[in-house]
Design an enzyme around this catalytic site. Structure first.
Site, PDB file in Angstrom:
ATOM      1  N   LYS A 172      28.804  30.236 -11.782  1.00 57.67           N
ATOM      2  CA  LYS A 172      29.575  30.182 -13.028  1.00 57.67           C
ATOM      3  C   LYS A 172      30.082  31.580 -13.392  1.00 57.67           C
ATOM      4  CE  LYS A 172      27.228  26.108 -14.769  1.00 57.67           C
ATOM      5  NZ  LYS A 172      26.069  25.525 -15.435  1.00 57.67           N
ATOM      6  N   GLN A 221      21.660  27.102 -19.791  1.00 54.69           N
ATOM      7  CA  GLN A 221      21.443  26.324 -18.569  1.00 54.69           C
ATOM      8  C   GLN A 221      20.218  25.416 -18.720  1.00 54.69           C
ATOM      9  OE1 GLN A 221      23.484  26.438 -15.673  1.00 54.69           O
ATOM     10  NE2 GLN A 221      22.226  24.680 -15.122  1.00 54.69           N
ATOM     11  N   ASP A 270      29.539  23.158 -23.157  1.00 52.19           N
ATOM     12  CA  ASP A 270      28.928  22.061 -22.396  1.00 52.19           C
ATOM     13  C   ASP A 270      29.154  20.717 -23.098  1.00 52.19           C
ATOM     14  OD1 ASP A 270      27.801  22.419 -19.935  1.00 52.19           O
ATOM     15  OD2 ASP A 270      25.848  23.102 -20.679  1.00 52.19           O
TER      16      ASP A 270
END
Ligand code: NDP
Length: 291
Positions: free
Chosen positions: A53, A97, A120
């Site tokens: 990422k 994460q 997200d």
């Protein structure tokens, strides 16, 4: 093989090229989109995702801020970091994460993120906005699947779709997005009966189960479009949730694993970061990156 291969890798590369141009245009206005990624602990798969990422964020010209915390970090310290990222004007997107270590309350951490920076799309407000048809940040994997489907099929209106899996990360938001595009949606899960028959009626099958080769070729209607979200590590390497060899003889179009949905997930994270940056600067949403 008779099915068209849906090349998510190539699609994602084109998307990143386009995003890089939009980032350059923003920089010309003195705006540099910034994505902060927080990793708690040493989970090997998470480390790979976070590295990738960060790399892709920098490659398209965005700022990447990485925060790595030890596995025994108290939840309060993580919440303090999230609060500081919420308050930082250089940070337009925040991603914590998952999975988090067991002593942390994942929902509490996700819901502490500013919903406008929640790239997200897991914050309860974004889940609600998506479900009620409002402007939301949309989870990256289903957003990537939607882009591939629209590219392949054009309008999804009236198509019958079966989504196998009801997780908050993939299945449920996928179903919401299909519904929003006026598909007729069935969500299947581990208690569903007659799954093969349900799939045989579907124009679109999305497999997000987490079981290698779960969807068989003879479950598919000839010509169906098959999106395989699964990532399963087996002796034969990475495989999807669909029996690709058999399915590709029946389907009209199918995503491979690897090289299908996977690359779209990070590309859509970058797309969401661009959208969040545009919104926080009072600019219109970039074209085609939001449902
Ligand atoms: P979860 O484990 O959270 O959800 C799996 C879903 O599959 C559950 O809803 C479960 O049903 C359902 N399921 C399990 N067994 C069956 C069965 N026999 N019949 C029908 N449904 C069943 O997984 P995720 O949604 O997080 O991920 C799914 C897959 O997608 C995984 O392989 C994951 O690695 C992959 N993935 C890939 C991404 C990418 O970027 N390509 C991103 C995210 C995930 P129930 O709810 O009843 O238990």
């Amino acid at each position: 093989m008779t099915a068209t291969l849906i090349d998510g890798k190539a699609f994602a590369a084109r998307l990143r090229e386009r995003l890089a141009k939009e980032v350059a245009a923003m920089k010309a206005r003195d705006i540099t989109p910034g994505l902060a990624v927080v990793l708690v602990g040493e989970d090997p798969a998470s480390q790979v995702y976070v590295r990738s990422k960060g790399k892709q964020t920098r490659e398209i010209g965005m700022n990447s801020f990485e925060h790595r915390l030890p596995a025994d970090t108290p939840e309060t310290a993580l919440l303090e970091l999230v609060a500081s990222l919420n308050a930082d004007p250089a940070v337009n997107g925040i991603l914590v994460q998952l999975p988090l270590p067991a002593h942390m309350d994942e929902a509490a951490v996700i819901n502490a993120i500013d919903p406008d920076k929640d790239v997200d799309g897991f914050h309860i407000l974004n889940v609600g906005r998506l479900a009620t048809g409002q402007k939301a940040m949309v989870p990256c994997t289903p957003l990537g699947c939607l882009m591939l489907l629209r590219d392949q099929l054009g309008s999804l209106s009236g198509k019958r779709a079966v989504v196998i899996g009801r997780s908050n990360i993939v299945g449920k938001p996928m179903a919401q997005l299909l519904l929003r595009d006026s598909a007729t949606v069935t969500i299947a899960h581990s208690r569903t009966t007659d799954l093969p028959d349900l799939c045989r009626q579907a124009d679109i099958v999305i497999a997000a189960v987490g079981r290698a080769h779960f969807v068989k070729g003879d479950w598919l209607k000839p010509g169906a479009t098959v999106i395989d979200v699964g990532i399963n590590r087996t002796e034969d390497g990475l495989v999807g949730d669909v029996d690709f060899a058999a399915a590709s003889q029946v389907a009209g179009a199918i995503t491979p694993v690897p090289g299908g949905v996977g690359p779209m997930t990070i590309a859509c994270l970058l797309a969401n970061t661009l959208t969040a940056t545009a919104r926080s600067n009072g600019l219109p949403d970039p074209e085609g990156l939001t449902p």
